[in-house]
Write a protein that holds these residues in place. Structure first.
Motif, PDB file in Angstrom:
ATOM      1  N   UNK A 130      41.507 -17.467  33.533  1.00  0.00           N
ATOM      2  CA  UNK A 130      42.939 -17.598  33.381  1.00  0.00           C
ATOM      3  C   UNK A 130      43.382 -18.748  32.293  1.00  0.00           C
ATOM      4  N   UNK A 131      44.268 -18.303  31.468  1.00  0.00           N
ATOM      5  CA  UNK A 131      44.779 -19.328  30.428  1.00  0.00           C
ATOM      6  C   UNK A 131      46.193 -19.408  30.840  1.00  0.00           C
ATOM      7  N   UNK A 132      46.645 -20.795  31.472  1.00  0.00           N
ATOM      8  CA  UNK A 132      47.844 -21.053  31.716  1.00  0.00           C
ATOM      9  C   UNK A 132      48.451 -22.334  31.067  1.00  0.00           C
ATOM     10  N   UNK A 133      49.880 -22.407  31.019  1.00  0.00           N
ATOM     11  CA  UNK A 133      50.369 -23.725  30.580  1.00  0.00           C
ATOM     12  C   UNK A 133      51.684 -24.033  31.219  1.00  0.00           C
ATOM     13  N   UNK A 134      52.275 -25.013  31.141  1.00  0.00           N
ATOM     14  CA  UNK A 134      53.726 -25.427  31.494  1.00  0.00           C
ATOM     15  C   UNK A 134      54.290 -25.372  30.079  1.00  0.00           C
ATOM     16  N   UNK A 135      55.517 -25.541  30.316  1.00  0.00           N
ATOM     17  CA  UNK A 135      56.712 -25.527  29.374  1.00  0.00           C
ATOM     18  C   UNK A 135      57.359 -26.692  29.384  1.00  0.00           C
ATOM     19  N   UNK A 136      58.425 -26.481  28.443  1.00  0.00           N
ATOM     20  CA  UNK A 136      59.460 -27.738  28.290  1.00  0.00           C
ATOM     21  C   UNK A 136      60.887 -27.194  28.343  1.00  0.00           C
ATOM     22  N   UNK A 182      58.756 -13.071  34.466  1.00  0.00           N
ATOM     23  CA  UNK A 182      58.606 -11.748  34.150  1.00  0.00           C
ATOM     24  C   UNK A 182      56.947 -11.594  33.816  1.00  0.00           C
ATOM     25  N   UNK A 183      56.793 -10.124  33.809  1.00  0.00           N
ATOM     26  CA  UNK A 183      55.211  -9.728  33.346  1.00  0.00           C
ATOM     27  C   UNK A 183      55.164  -8.683  32.513  1.00  0.00           C
ATOM     28  N   UNK A 184      53.768  -8.496  32.173  1.00  0.00           N
ATOM     29  CA  UNK A 184      53.317  -7.263  31.649  1.00  0.00           C
ATOM     30  C   UNK A 184      52.001  -7.022  32.348  1.00  0.00           C
ATOM     31  N   UNK A 206      44.837  -9.424  29.337  1.00  0.00           N
ATOM     32  CA  UNK A 206      45.773  -8.507  30.213  1.00  0.00           C
ATOM     33  C   UNK A 206      46.729  -9.739  31.145  1.00  0.00           C
ATOM     34  N   UNK A 207      47.509  -8.821  31.973  1.00  0.00           N
ATOM     35  CA  UNK A 207      48.340  -9.601  32.809  1.00  0.00           C
ATOM     36  C   UNK A 207      49.188 -10.985  32.308  1.00  0.00           C
ATOM     37  N   UNK A 208      50.064 -10.727  31.415  1.00  0.00           N
ATOM     38  CA  UNK A 208      50.782 -11.566  30.849  1.00  0.00           C
ATOM     39  C   UNK A 208      51.908 -11.925  31.539  1.00  0.00           C
ATOM     40  N   UNK A 223      51.111 -17.566  31.272  1.00  0.00           N
ATOM     41  CA  UNK A 223      49.658 -17.351  31.800  1.00  0.00           C
ATOM     42  C   UNK A 223      49.235 -15.736  31.527  1.00  0.00           C
ATOM     43  N   UNK A 224      47.752 -15.721  31.407  1.00  0.00           N
ATOM     44  CA  UNK A 224      47.256 -14.405  31.215  1.00  0.00           C
ATOM     45  C   UNK A 224      45.815 -14.514  31.612  1.00  0.00           C
TER      46      UNK A 224
END
Length: 266
Positions: free
Chosen positions: A9-15, A94-96, A52-54, A129-130
């Motif tokens: 899994x790759x994920x990150x925070x935002x600003x 929200x997701x795909x 997948x799983x954005x 994240x995805x």
């Protein structure tokens, strides 16, 4: 089993960054800032994978005058992974989870394109994240991707974190990153959006516990912007090891911009 195929899994925070009315911007998976220039907001894939799983989160309501569309990109081309945040949507996640991208290869660039169709500033943007996976590999892998692009001062040696690849500084101990698991590091990649000066090369060496490994990328003098890699060598790591990247800029001007990725396998 949970890891029947290679997945990470790759994920990150935002600003909470927003996008101007009726505009397009780009963001990567290790930085929250949105920019109009796509090449400054890209990460590198160090392995073959599908995505997948954005998932994408907003911190405020999207204006009622138009939607916000989030699209996964591969080498500056749209993929099938797309999230449409409808006009007037409240803050949320929200997701795909239906679509899957075509195969990414080592060195391919990945990021998100944001299109604000509203006539007012977009909703605030936050976490992303995805999942990546390769159905042919049956071992756990971790993608380690770099953060903000930076340059190395002329005729100097500097260090950045081996698991985040952000800002360079002269003191190595101020840029330590740690690994929580054991395994091997391989597929060391660098993406630069600017050229290396003609006055000298820049050499990047991956370090474990402040000792050079055989993972080395050399960007020759006068090299154009692009992707550079060491896919031949590897390094063994254990839980708790310190990871850094040493940069030696042999040019008499600031180096090319840098953004790193490396693959950890168990």
């Amino acid at each position: 089993p949970l890891w029947s195929h290679s997945r990470t899994m790759v994920s990150s925070t935002g600003t909470g960054a927003t996008l101007a009315a009726s505009s397009t911007g780009y963001v990567d998976f290790t930085s929250g800032a949105i920019q109009a220039t796509e090449t400054t907001r890209q990460n590198i894939s160090p392995s073959i994978c599908l995505i997948r799983n954005l998932f994408f989160t907003t911190t405020t309501t999207q204006p009622a005058s138009g939607s916000l569309v989030v699209t996964m990109r591969k080498n500056e081309v749209d993929t099938s992974l797309t999230i449409t945040i409808a006009a007037g949507s409240a803050a949320g996640t929200f997701s795909d989870t239906v679509n899957t991208t075509k195969q990414f290869s080592p060195g391919d660039r990945v990021n998100l394109k944001l299109v604000n169709n509203a006539t007012a500033t977009s909703a605030g943007t936050s976490g992303k994240a995805f999942y990546t996976y390769d159905p042919k590999i049956r071992q756990r892998t971790t993608l380690i991707v770099g953060t903000n692009a930076d340059t190395v001062t002329a005729s100097s040696t500097a260090y950045t974190g081996g698991a985040d690849g952000g800002v360079f500084q002269a003191a190595e101990n101020g840029r330590y990153a740690l690994t929580a698991g054991s395994g091997k590091l391989r597929n060391f990649y660098l993406y630069s959006s600017t050229a290396q000066p003609a006055s000298g090369s820049v050499v990047f060496t991956y370090r474990v516990n402040t000792v050079d490994t055989s993972l080395v990328i050399t960007v020759p003098a006068n090299s154009a912007a692009g992707v550079y890699s060491d896919t031949t060598n590897s390094a063994t790591i254990a839980a708790g090891d310190i990871l850094t990247i040493k940069a030696v800029n042999n040019a008499t001007a600031a180096s090319c911009t840098t953004r790193f990725a490396i693959l950890q396998t168990e």
